[in-house]
Design an enzyme around this catalytic site. Structure first.
Site, PDB file in Angstrom:
ATOM      1  N   CYS A   2      52.616  28.340  19.130  1.00  0.00           N
ATOM      2  CA  CYS A   2      51.786  29.498  18.790  1.00  0.00           C
ATOM      3  C   CYS A   2      50.426  29.442  19.480  1.00  0.00           C
ATOM      4  CB  CYS A   2      51.589  29.633  17.288  1.00  0.00           C
ATOM      5  SG  CYS A   2      53.115  29.689  16.329  1.00  0.00           S
ATOM      6  N   ARG A   3      49.824  30.597  19.609  1.00  0.00           N
ATOM      7  CA  ARG A   3      48.474  30.773  20.131  1.00  0.00           C
ATOM      8  C   ARG A   3      47.827  31.889  19.331  1.00  0.00           C
ATOM      9  NH1 ARG A   3      47.135  26.601  23.396  1.00  0.00           N
ATOM     10  NH2 ARG A   3      48.029  25.788  21.460  1.00  0.00           N
TER      11      ARG A   3
END
Length: 374
Positions: A2-3
């Site tokens: 994730c970011r």
């Protein structure tokens, strides 16, 4: 893994962080600089606040990759907000469905997470036991991130002394959370000083998870108890789980050979053998609090950056960020914008890494602080 990108400041188009930078959220979904996971294709979400209309955030999520979603581009092109939370997902826990996409929202809060809880299938029963009835109602999906959000909400309601009103039944059946007849959620009381309360509650939530993981590893022989206490140098007790292995990358150790006598850098609990990575961001639309935290070796922490400036603008992918004359982390200015992101938004984006096991606090009045989590 994730970011996410968070923005707080003067209203800007969502595209300012979603699509315009050379390393925008769309680019990061396809070409992240994260060494372990460069592709974040398991969905996306964006929450934004328009306080002149409602304190409850607008939310758009989908399980398609962010780079290929034309609706996201069109929405971002014409929508403005002064508080934006955007997330792209690389699934680690939970199926690829809309309800598992971040940001998670409840009342006037939005929540994002980059990381995972090791041994989650064995610890979640203990976490559920710590959830209040009202916070339990927010859970729609199956991720560790959303359950962590519910734990935060439980701690928040306890801290402010909030008691949810009993629902008045009228016989109406809602078949979908998107039903047009479903009433809008009510925000939490506005008189609460969330710039002080949210950091306190978020740290409490982190410590609860750290303690659960520590107790689990001690119980299952993954750590040796060399301190004479139950793993917590303060002597506090936690709940126990039962589970499987999830070693901490970069620790260079496993089992009883882990560095059990070390304290976490900037924290008050011992390191765990596995790595619980808790890069978190939570906001009520006016205050944002973000953490860069890992329970294991500090070098295993996910990246997180912060930047402040009076303006933020991207021209052909290059960043033009107006800088404050006072760059002190504790400075106060009433014309500052704040960006917190997993990765720099452009090669020339002027930003600083958040130290490992530190918390970032900012609000719409210009307050800003970076403090150790301890």
């Amino acid at each position: 893994m994730c970011r996410f990108i968070f923005y707080l400041g003067a209203p800007i188009r969502l595209s300012t962080i979603i699509s315009e930078p050379s390393h925008s959220l769309l680019v990061q979904s396809l070409h992240s600089s994260c060494q372990s996971v460069s592709l974040n294709a398991d969905g996306f979400g964006i929450a934004w606040y328009v306080p002149d209309i409602t304190p409850i955030p607008g939310v758009f999520k989908d399980i398609t990759p962010a780079w290929s979603n034309i609706n996201l581009r069109q929405l971002a092109r014409v929508t403005k907000s002064g508080c934006i939370a955007a997330h792209i997902r690389a699934a680690s826990a939970g199926a690829i469905v809309n309800t598992n996409c971040h940001p998670f929202t409840f009342r006037n809060f939005s929540w994002m997470h980059n990381g995972c809880i090791p041994f989650y299938n064995h610890l979640k029963r203990d976490i559920y036991s710590m959830i209040s009835d009202s916070a339990f109602e927010l859970i729609k999906g199956t991720t560790d991130s959303e359950l962590l959000f519910a734990l935060f909400i439980s701690n928040y309601e306890k801290e402010i002394g909030y008691k949810a009103e009993k629902a008045k039944t009228n016989g109406t059946v809602y078949y979908s959370t998107h039903c047009a007849l479903e009433p809008e959620e009510k925000p939490y009381p506005s008189h609460v000083n969330n710039t002080e309360i949210i950091p306190k509650v978020l740290q409490e939530t982190i410590f609860q998870i750290h303690e659960l993981l520590l107790q689990y590893e001690l119980k299952n022989g993954l750590l040796s108890n060399n301190t004479g206490s139950e793993g917590n140098v303060n002597g506090n007790n936690g709940s126990n789980g039962a589970g499987a292995s999830n070693s901490c990358g970069g620790s260079g150790s496993s089992g009883n050979n882990s560095p059990t006598d070390l304290l976490m850098e900037g924290a008050s609990l011992r390191q765990t053998n596995s790595c619980c990575k808790l890069n978190l961001a939570v906001t009520d639309g006016f205050t944002v609090v973000a953490t860069r935290y890992v329970t294991g070796m500090p070098e295993a922490a996910h990246s997180l950056y912060w930047s402040r400036g009076s303006t933020i603008k991207f021209d052909d992918g290059h960043c033009q960020l107006g800088r404050s004359t006072d760059s002190s982390p504790h400075s106060k200015s009433y014309s500052e914008s704040l960006v917190i992101s997993s990765e720099p938004l452009a090669s020339d984006f002027q930003c600083e890494p958040v130290p490992v096991n530190h918390i970032v606090i900012g609000n719409s009045s210009g307050y800003f602080s970076i403090e150790p989590i301890n």
